[in-house]
Scaffold this motif. Sequence first.
Motif, PDB file in Angstrom:
ATOM      1  N   GLY A 132      76.769  46.538  58.834  1.00 16.62           N
ATOM      2  CA  GLY A 132      76.320  47.058  57.951  1.00 16.62           C
ATOM      3  C   GLY A 132      76.077  46.155  56.849  1.00 16.62           C
ATOM      4  N   VAL A 133      75.137  46.478  55.771  1.00 15.52           N
ATOM      5  CA  VAL A 133      74.701  45.886  54.769  1.00 15.52           C
ATOM      6  C   VAL A 133      76.028  45.777  54.085  1.00 15.52           C
ATOM      7  CG1 VAL A 133      73.982  47.711  53.392  1.00 15.52           C
ATOM      8  CG2 VAL A 133      73.093  45.234  52.905  1.00 15.52           C
ATOM      9  N   ALA A 134      76.905  46.837  53.756  1.00 18.71           N
ATOM     10  CA  ALA A 134      77.948  46.871  52.827  1.00 18.71           C
ATOM     11  C   ALA A 134      79.074  45.914  53.378  1.00 18.71           C
ATOM     12  CB  ALA A 134      78.484  48.067  52.835  1.00 18.71           C
ATOM     13  N   GLU A 135      79.155  45.547  54.664  1.00 14.41           N
ATOM     14  CA  GLU A 135      79.903  44.813  55.047  1.00 14.41           C
ATOM     15  C   GLU A 135      79.870  43.364  54.808  1.00 14.41           C
ATOM     16  OE1 GLU A 135      81.595  47.023  59.111  1.00 14.41           O
ATOM     17  OE2 GLU A 135      79.540  46.065  59.083  1.00 14.41           O
ATOM     18  N   ARG A 136      78.452  42.988  54.945  1.00 14.98           N
ATOM     19  CA  ARG A 136      77.797  41.653  54.804  1.00 14.98           C
ATOM     20  C   ARG A 136      78.099  41.295  53.355  1.00 14.98           C
ATOM     21  NH1 ARG A 136      73.424  43.359  58.240  1.00 14.98           N
ATOM     22  NH2 ARG A 136      72.136  43.849  56.708  1.00 14.98           N
ATOM     23  N   GLN A 137      77.787  42.211  52.529  1.00 20.54           N
ATOM     24  CA  GLN A 137      77.831  41.868  50.906  1.00 20.54           C
ATOM     25  C   GLN A 137      79.234  41.853  50.636  1.00 20.54           C
ATOM     26  OE1 GLN A 137      75.562  45.235  49.351  1.00 20.54           O
ATOM     27  NE2 GLN A 137      73.444  44.093  49.259  1.00 20.54           N
ATOM     28  N   ARG A 138      80.252  42.449  51.259  1.00 19.95           N
ATOM     29  CA  ARG A 138      81.596  42.603  50.767  1.00 19.95           C
ATOM     30  C   ARG A 138      82.126  40.951  51.061  1.00 19.95           C
ATOM     31  NH1 ARG A 138      85.336  47.069  53.092  1.00 19.95           N
ATOM     32  NH2 ARG A 138      86.987  45.837  52.206  1.00 19.95           N
ATOM     33  N   LEU A 139      81.669  40.261  52.120  1.00 22.64           N
ATOM     34  CA  LEU A 139      81.992  39.007  52.528  1.00 22.64           C
ATOM     35  C   LEU A 139      81.546  38.081  51.648  1.00 22.64           C
ATOM     36  CD1 LEU A 139      83.207  36.973  53.969  1.00 22.64           C
ATOM     37  CD2 LEU A 139      81.071  36.977  55.731  1.00 22.64           C
ATOM     38  N   GLN A 140      79.962  38.316  51.136  1.00 22.53           N
ATOM     39  CA  GLN A 140      79.357  37.410  50.377  1.00 22.53           C
ATOM     40  C   GLN A 140      80.033  37.455  48.672  1.00 22.53           C
ATOM     41  OE1 GLN A 140      75.366  38.543  51.657  1.00 22.53           O
ATOM     42  NE2 GLN A 140      75.048  36.274  50.969  1.00 22.53           N
ATOM     43  N   ALA A 141      80.510  38.555  48.501  1.00 24.96           N
ATOM     44  CA  ALA A 141      81.044  38.902  47.562  1.00 24.96           C
ATOM     45  C   ALA A 141      82.271  38.076  46.779  1.00 24.96           C
ATOM     46  CB  ALA A 141      81.368  40.494  47.140  1.00 24.96           C
ATOM     47  N   LYS A 142      82.917  37.772  48.104  1.00 24.76           N
ATOM     48  CA  LYS A 142      84.276  36.980  47.710  1.00 24.76           C
ATOM     49  C   LYS A 142      84.076  35.291  47.157  1.00 24.76           C
ATOM     50  CE  LYS A 142      86.763  39.321  50.723  1.00 24.76           C
ATOM     51  NZ  LYS A 142      88.049  40.078  50.021  1.00 24.76           N
ATOM     52  N   GLY A 143      82.654  35.330  46.871  1.00 27.57           N
ATOM     53  CA  GLY A 143      82.366  34.099  46.095  1.00 27.57           C
ATOM     54  C   GLY A 143      81.212  34.341  45.343  1.00 27.57           C
ATOM     55  N   GLU A 144      80.580  33.399  44.547  1.00 27.20           N
ATOM     56  CA  GLU A 144      79.369  33.462  43.637  1.00 27.20           C
ATOM     57  C   GLU A 144      78.159  33.052  44.029  1.00 27.20           C
ATOM     58  OE1 GLU A 144      80.150  32.282  39.610  1.00 27.20           O
ATOM     59  OE2 GLU A 144      82.221  33.006  39.400  1.00 27.20           O
ATOM     60  N   ALA A 145      77.439  33.749  44.121  1.00 31.67           N
ATOM     61  CA  ALA A 145      75.936  33.526  44.831  1.00 31.67           C
ATOM     62  C   ALA A 145      76.020  32.462  46.179  1.00 31.67           C
ATOM     63  CB  ALA A 145      75.099  32.557  43.884  1.00 31.67           C
ATOM     64  N   VAL A 146      76.701  33.436  47.078  1.00 30.09           N
ATOM     65  CA  VAL A 146      77.225  32.580  48.330  1.00 30.09           C
ATOM     66  C   VAL A 146      75.879  32.502  49.266  1.00 30.09           C
ATOM     67  CG1 VAL A 146      78.315  33.054  50.298  1.00 30.09           C
ATOM     68  CG2 VAL A 146      79.442  33.367  48.093  1.00 30.09           C
ATOM     69  N   HIS A 147      75.555  31.271  49.733  1.00 29.98           N
ATOM     70  CA  HIS A 147      74.406  31.038  50.756  1.00 29.98           C
ATOM     71  C   HIS A 147      74.540  31.969  51.978  1.00 29.98           C
ATOM     72  CE1 HIS A 147      72.532  27.883  48.304  1.00 29.98           C
ATOM     73  NE2 HIS A 147      73.902  27.283  48.200  1.00 29.98           N
ATOM     74  N   LEU A 148      73.588  32.340  52.743  1.00 30.31           N
ATOM     75  CA  LEU A 148      73.880  32.933  53.955  1.00 30.31           C
ATOM     76  C   LEU A 148      73.036  32.499  55.136  1.00 30.31           C
ATOM     77  CD1 LEU A 148      74.643  36.129  55.227  1.00 30.31           C
ATOM     78  CD2 LEU A 148      72.241  36.404  54.978  1.00 30.31           C
ATOM     79  N   VAL A 149      73.589  32.182  56.027  1.00 30.53           N
ATOM     80  CA  VAL A 149      73.028  31.818  57.394  1.00 30.53           C
ATOM     81  C   VAL A 149      73.198  33.067  58.387  1.00 30.53           C
ATOM     82  CG1 VAL A 149      72.992  30.279  59.263  1.00 30.53           C
ATOM     83  CG2 VAL A 149      73.084  29.465  57.079  1.00 30.53           C
ATOM     84  N   ALA A 150      72.401  33.772  58.765  1.00 28.39           N
ATOM     85  CA  ALA A 150      72.680  34.792  59.812  1.00 28.39           C
ATOM     86  C   ALA A 150      71.951  34.044  61.154  1.00 28.39           C
ATOM     87  CB  ALA A 150      71.706  36.058  59.716  1.00 28.39           C
ATOM     88  N   MET A 151      72.706  34.514  62.170  1.00 25.57           N
ATOM     89  CA  MET A 151      72.553  34.037  63.360  1.00 25.57           C
ATOM     90  C   MET A 151      72.019  35.075  64.615  1.00 25.57           C
ATOM     91  SD  MET A 151      75.036  30.836  64.253  1.00 25.57           S
ATOM     92  CE  MET A 151      76.562  31.701  64.476  1.00 25.57           C
ATOM     93  N   SER A 152      70.971  34.842  65.284  1.00 26.58           N
ATOM     94  CA  SER A 152      70.813  35.939  66.256  1.00 26.58           C
ATOM     95  C   SER A 152      70.199  35.415  67.449  1.00 26.58           C
ATOM     96  CB  SER A 152      69.353  36.987  65.671  1.00 26.58           C
ATOM     97  OG  SER A 152      69.112  37.808  66.706  1.00 26.58           O
ATOM     98  N   ALA A 153      70.871  36.124  68.627  1.00 25.95           N
ATOM     99  CA  ALA A 153      70.560  35.591  69.953  1.00 25.95           C
ATOM    100  C   ALA A 153      69.533  36.609  70.787  1.00 25.95           C
ATOM    101  CB  ALA A 153      71.682  35.517  70.862  1.00 25.95           C
TER     102      ALA A 153
END
Length: 691
Positions: A398-419
């Motif tokens: 969920g978006v909240a889960e992704r954001q909680r991980l990114q909130a562990k740092g400041e302006a965290v870069h995101l790489v998403a992977m999809s198969a």
Amino acid sequence: MRPEILFPLFAPVTSLKGVGPRVAPMLERLAGPIVRDVLFLKPHSIVRRTPATLASARDGEVMTFEVVIEQHQKPRVSSQPWRIRVSDPTGFMTLVFFGRFADQLETRHPAGARRLISGKVGDDKFGRQMVHPDYMVDPDKAEEIPELEPIYPATEGLPARRVRTFVLEALERAPMLPEWQDAAWKAREHFPAWREALERLHAPESEADLSPLSAHARRLAYDELLAHQLAMAMRKAERRREPAAKIAASEVAEKVRGDLPFRFTGAQDRALADIRADFADGERMSRLIQGDVGSGKTVVAMCAMADVAAGGGQSALMAPTEILARQHFDTIAGPLLAHGIGVVLLTGRDKGKPRAEKLAGLASGETQVAVGTHALFQDDVAFHRLQLAVIDEQHRFGVAERQRLQAKGEAVHLVAMSATPIPRTLELTVYGDLDVSRIDEKPPGRTPVATRAVPMGRIAEVEARLRSVVAEGAQAFWICPLVSESEVSDLAAAERRAADLTERIGPGVGLVHGKMPAAAKDAVMAEFAEGRLSVLVATTVVEVGVNVPNATIMVIEQAERFGLAQLHQLRGRVGRGRQESACVLLYDPPLSETAQKRLDILRRTDDGFVIAEKDLELRGGGDALGLRQSGFPDYVFADPFLHRELIAAAGDDARLILARDPELKSERGQALNVLSELFDWKAGMALKDAG
């Protein structure tokens, strides 16, 4: 702030006449909680009410007759219907009514009265009849019976005709809105005005007006697509304005890559170059790495993590299940540790002192990479300097889960992977707010999977062959179909298949299905991955990305029940080592033309992107479930297949609008604000937002 002009459309459905506490829940289930949702409810067909004589009545057709009430035939017991015999100069018919109010019919329609009746004609042992006529009115009220009537979705207790009255009231409330379409584009496409398009939607004059390719339907579809593309383009622009750490390409990453037992493919090189260009920009990255199963996405992410570690930062790689997290850890830990980059695996199983030590390493910065599940974003997990979040199968979070991980740092870069390869024509609908890199080349050394289709009548041969290869030490998947309509019987079939194979092959047969608790499922999957089970019988819960190089056989039972992309994903579970692998597609003959094409395509190619395009062609429009399962937005008017050329146009339009008028201050910009609020993609963006 929602513009005042839209207030009538955002009122609750209870503001419509006749929608009280009993009707409201039914209407909300059909349409939604607000008047706009009722306005956007589309008719699915039309009824043409043909005036006729009783002698020319045709079974199964909707017709209109002028008749005289001859006689009321009262039921002898309450379970029987009330019948009314009617006639015209050419013949007789019986009207049939069920329910406790039938006795009021004699008062409203006395014998000798003349009536116009309209409804579906039927023939049974009582002769020609009409069950519950749609209309029964005095001849002087003929205008109450429409010649053409659009038919809306209905539900028990809320018939289609009642739904239509609510839709028409919602239409009355629809205001004239400012034009947000580009004038030249609107003229070129012959689009009507917004309100005119809605009026035509709800007052079709022929079957052609119900077509998604009619001018008014394409207009409404384009409005919806433009609102969505605009919302995603604005989110993308907002992220790009957010400064983030600049990260340089490092020697360490090149050494890690040099140690790998294979060279990167050109597609992997391009994906890493895309990430490094984003790192160098100094803006927050949101990039999707899209690639087939086994195309090498994880090692590209690993090199990016090495760059981050070389610059003094930390990375987190989050996977949806423990078995996948452990698999990623096994892939990247050795190469990174060999160059002094600390890596830990963090899952829900970690407890006590071992967990505390892992958390201390992350908090101090001594450990540069954390691999894990949802455990990564728990409150007690703190990073010293988190700069990159890598999320595997990002649509599973969920978006909240992704954001909680990114909130562990400041302006965290995101790489998403999809198969899950997405057809290029539809990429914007799912990933319009992400930059996309495609890994569309297979790593060298991958053995193609021999694919063949076998009728279910030859299942004994397949079982015998399976027994012999298992005796030689191979492992196999056996997939049973599972669809929601018959989940219980499908599950029973999977359990029977597991018991049957245990009898024929021996005790090394495991079973996983969606009804099992996650821990039990993971335990069976782990047994299979570790080689303690020879055959894994599974419904389609086999995790995307599960890597069992020793598994060389994939049997898919009733393959005709699966979509093409899903069959390709399942086939991707085998052929991951250097041994020859096979995929057997068991089917129930005779195959439909589409099912035959699906199996033929699968035999001819193993390119996931080609298969995704072919899958879309075969689905055509209307397979909303299949598309939604692939992560597509739940559009009201737009059909991702039939309107695919509008998707690209809407994406281009949205980018051009924001380039010229980023604040939407111009006259058209203000109209587009109204469009954005009308469709309100913000409310549903949790499904679309990648970070």
